[in-house]
Motif scaffolding. Sequence first.
Motif, PDB file in Angstrom:
ATOM      1  N   ILE A  50      57.572  61.040  21.627  1.00 38.96           N
ATOM      2  CA  ILE A  50      57.808  59.674  22.073  1.00 38.96           C
ATOM      3  C   ILE A  50      56.637  58.818  21.617  1.00 38.96           C
ATOM      4  N   GLY A  51      56.915  57.767  20.869  1.00 37.38           N
ATOM      5  CA  GLY A  51      55.871  56.888  20.371  1.00 37.38           C
ATOM      6  C   GLY A  51      56.078  55.462  20.832  1.00 37.38           C
ATOM      7  N   GLY A  52      54.971  54.734  20.974  1.00 41.43           N
ATOM      8  CA  GLY A  52      55.043  53.324  21.340  1.00 41.43           C
ATOM      9  C   GLY A  52      55.071  53.064  22.827  1.00 41.43           C
ATOM     10  N   MET A  53      54.827  54.083  23.654  1.00 43.55           N
ATOM     11  CA  MET A  53      54.919  53.891  25.094  1.00 43.55           C
ATOM     12  C   MET A  53      53.665  53.235  25.672  1.00 43.55           C
ATOM     13  N   MET A  54      52.532  53.325  24.966  1.00 45.58           N
ATOM     14  CA  MET A  54      51.284  52.823  25.526  1.00 45.58           C
ATOM     15  C   MET A  54      51.117  51.334  25.267  1.00 45.58           C
ATOM     16  N   THR A  55      50.529  50.650  26.235  1.00 44.50           N
ATOM     17  CA  THR A  55      50.208  49.237  26.099  1.00 44.50           C
ATOM     18  C   THR A  55      48.968  49.092  25.212  1.00 44.50           C
ATOM     19  N   PRO A  56      48.703  47.875  24.689  1.00 47.54           N
ATOM     20  CA  PRO A  56      47.468  47.663  23.916  1.00 47.54           C
ATOM     21  C   PRO A  56      46.223  48.066  24.685  1.00 47.54           C
ATOM     22  N   GLU A  57      46.207  47.813  25.994  1.00 47.76           N
ATOM     23  CA  GLU A  57      45.056  48.209  26.802  1.00 47.76           C
ATOM     24  C   GLU A  57      44.889  49.724  26.819  1.00 47.76           C
ATOM     25  N   GLN A  58      46.002  50.432  26.951  1.00 49.23           N
ATOM     26  CA  GLN A  58      45.929  51.892  26.949  1.00 49.23           C
ATOM     27  C   GLN A  58      45.511  52.422  25.580  1.00 49.23           C
ATOM     28  N   GLN A  59      45.961  51.764  24.511  1.00 50.39           N
ATOM     29  CA  GLN A  59      45.549  52.175  23.176  1.00 50.39           C
ATOM     30  C   GLN A  59      44.047  52.009  22.983  1.00 50.39           C
ATOM     31  N   ALA A  60      43.500  50.924  23.539  1.00 45.19           N
ATOM     32  CA  ALA A  60      42.050  50.721  23.464  1.00 45.19           C
ATOM     33  C   ALA A  60      41.318  51.815  24.235  1.00 45.19           C
ATOM     34  N   GLN A  61      41.865  52.205  25.378  1.00 47.74           N
ATOM     35  CA  GLN A  61      41.261  53.288  26.144  1.00 47.74           C
ATOM     36  C   GLN A  61      41.315  54.596  25.367  1.00 47.74           C
ATOM     37  N   MET A  62      42.375  54.786  24.601  1.00 49.29           N
ATOM     38  CA  MET A  62      42.494  56.001  23.819  1.00 49.29           C
ATOM     39  C   MET A  62      41.435  56.072  22.723  1.00 49.29           C
ATOM     40  N   LYS A  63      41.047  54.924  22.173  1.00 59.38           N
ATOM     41  CA  LYS A  63      39.976  54.920  21.177  1.00 59.38           C
ATOM     42  C   LYS A  63      38.667  55.381  21.804  1.00 59.38           C
ATOM     43  N   GLU A  64      38.433  54.945  23.045  1.00 59.33           N
ATOM     44  CA  GLU A  64      37.254  55.419  23.765  1.00 59.33           C
ATOM     45  C   GLU A  64      37.346  56.924  24.015  1.00 59.33           C
ATOM     46  N   ALA A  65      38.549  57.382  24.336  1.00 57.22           N
ATOM     47  CA  ALA A  65      38.737  58.811  24.590  1.00 57.22           C
ATOM     48  C   ALA A  65      38.504  59.632  23.341  1.00 57.22           C
ATOM     49  N   GLN A  66      38.752  59.051  22.169  1.00 59.27           N
ATOM     50  CA  GLN A  66      38.538  59.769  20.919  1.00 59.27           C
ATOM     51  C   GLN A  66      37.067  60.149  20.767  1.00 59.27           C
ATOM     52  N   ALA A  67      36.176  59.211  21.098  1.00 64.35           N
ATOM     53  CA  ALA A  67      34.751  59.510  21.044  1.00 64.35           C
ATOM     54  C   ALA A  67      34.382  60.570  22.073  1.00 64.35           C
ATOM     55  N   GLN A  68      34.981  60.472  23.262  1.00 62.86           N
ATOM     56  CA  GLN A  68      34.728  61.473  24.291  1.00 62.86           C
ATOM     57  C   GLN A  68      35.207  62.848  23.853  1.00 62.86           C
ATOM     58  N   MET A  69      36.355  62.878  23.166  1.00 67.85           N
ATOM     59  CA  MET A  69      36.889  64.154  22.681  1.00 67.85           C
ATOM     60  C   MET A  69      35.941  64.794  21.671  1.00 67.85           C
ATOM     61  N   ALA A  70      35.388  63.989  20.760  1.00 69.73           N
ATOM     62  CA  ALA A  70      34.450  64.522  19.771  1.00 69.73           C
ATOM     63  C   ALA A  70      33.210  65.090  20.457  1.00 69.73           C
TER      64      ALA A  70
END
Length: 242
Positions: free
Chosen positions: A175-195
């Motif tokens: 399923i794609g496109g379910m996240m809001t722009p705000e959630q997508q921005a949070q996911m970018k932060e999570a990417q750094a946390q994942m690394a």
Amino acid sequence: FERELQESGVGSLGGGMLGTMIANPPPGKPWLSANPRDTTSMYATMLNAAADRKEQRAGENPEADARAGVDATQRFMDATVLLDERRTIDGRPALGLFANNLNYTDGSDGSEVTINSVTMWVDAERYVPLRLVMEGDMRAEGETRPISIERDDMDYQSPAGCGELYKPMRSVMRIGGMMTPEQQAQMKEAQAQMAQFEQQMAQMPEGQRAMIMRQMGPQMEAMKKMVSGGGFEVENKVTEMR
């Protein structure tokens, strides 16, 4: 489990989005938690919801529901064309069906989804679905964004003792496109946390690393996919049919 996380250093991520999501998943998303208590609660919630729906269905009109289903299927059939293209999917020859301008809308909990087009690939010999792709729009929180829903059915088998039953033993839904722009921005932060998390994992003793992967491996993979593509993927495997 919480003590092992703290002693291994993973607990230091608790202030970031990744650590917070692992230890305390967002409301309504217990599958992102590594806590067995949350996972068990999720299945209990699903069972309770199914029981509630069964009671609700008992008070509905099955004939009206059946007629509505037939009408919807007929509308879909009327809008469907057979594609000239042929494909091979999961080693099987496939025929393509395409329906456009469906404008099928459904909604609940303040959101509304409209499916505009459906593409289905079926086994050219057995006529079972191999791949389904639905595209449309989702309206929620005052904005509209495109969404896509894909499902692959693979490894069809006829289990012994089940007559002519022919079912997929493995299915994957994306399923794609379910996240809001705000959630997508949070996911970018999570990417750094994942690394950062993976760097810490690499420095842990093998025993601690294996323990954490047993507990959190599936959730980490789900997070990686959501971070990279903003989508959600679920895989179902059937181990036995009777």
